[in-house]
Design an enzyme around this catalytic site. Sequence first.
Site, short mmCIF file in Angstrom:
data_model
loop_
_atom_site.label_atom_id
_atom_site.label_comp_id
_atom_site.label_asym_id
_atom_site.label_seq_id
_atom_site.Cartn_x
_atom_site.Cartn_y
_atom_site.Cartn_z
N ILE A 141 1.53 -0.92 -0.02
CA ILE A 141 -0.27 -0.01 -0.03
C ILE A 141 0.69 1.36 -0.03
CG2 ILE A 141 -2.07 0.77 1.46
CD1 ILE A 141 -2.63 -1.10 2.08
N PRO A 142 0.80 1.65 -1.36
CA PRO A 142 2.43 2.62 -1.14
C PRO A 142 2.43 4.40 -0.63
CG PRO A 142 0.70 2.99 -3.62
CD PRO A 142 -0.62 1.51 -2.26
N CYS A 143 2.13 3.95 0.99
CA CYS A 143 2.23 5.40 1.36
C CYS A 143 3.39 6.19 1.51
CB CYS A 143 1.76 5.33 3.14
SG CYS A 143 3.29 4.33 3.36
N HIS A 144 4.16 5.80 0.79
CA HIS A 144 5.91 6.56 -0.53
C HIS A 144 5.26 7.64 -0.89
CE1 HIS A 144 5.66 2.79 -2.26
NE2 HIS A 144 7.02 3.85 -2.86
#
Length: 173
Positions: A141-144
């Site tokens: 889950i690409p929170c970056h």
Amino acid sequence: MQTFHRKTIYYDSREYPRWGRFYGAASEKGLCLLALPGERAESFFEKIITRFSPDLFIQHSGYFEALFYRLESYLQGREVRFQGKLDLAGTPFQLKVWEALQAIPYGETRGYGEIARAIGSPRAARAVGQANHNNPVPIVIPCHRVIGSQGGLVGFGGGLALKEKLLNLERKS
């Protein structure tokens, strides 16, 4: 933090050159935790105990083959869609945020306010930041890919240097 009981948690880790060691944990429902390089093994296991209160830990490398294969491809600069089941334990708001994060295309970024508006809570940019902070499976889950309102790098559990490295990796692809 709320505890979400899981009877059995499977785990394994993999070392990637130039990146470090990633730890993964999964229940029978799916991936529930991914620890980024730099996190100590003890901290990873403490999170599992605190968050899931499992009855049993089982190291199971086969359970994580697909995840680690995709992660390796991703870390080599390839666009990857992380597929597979997730077992996300969070509040309804966090789940909404994490779903919205998965819609951010590879190589692109969004602001916290944009995510808040996308989930119908335009005044919840800070709460979006907190949900990002609590994301149990970063990269998957690409929170970056979430950045500050002025375009700057802010907040990332793996540190801003790792966030910048991941974003640069995606930009070069």
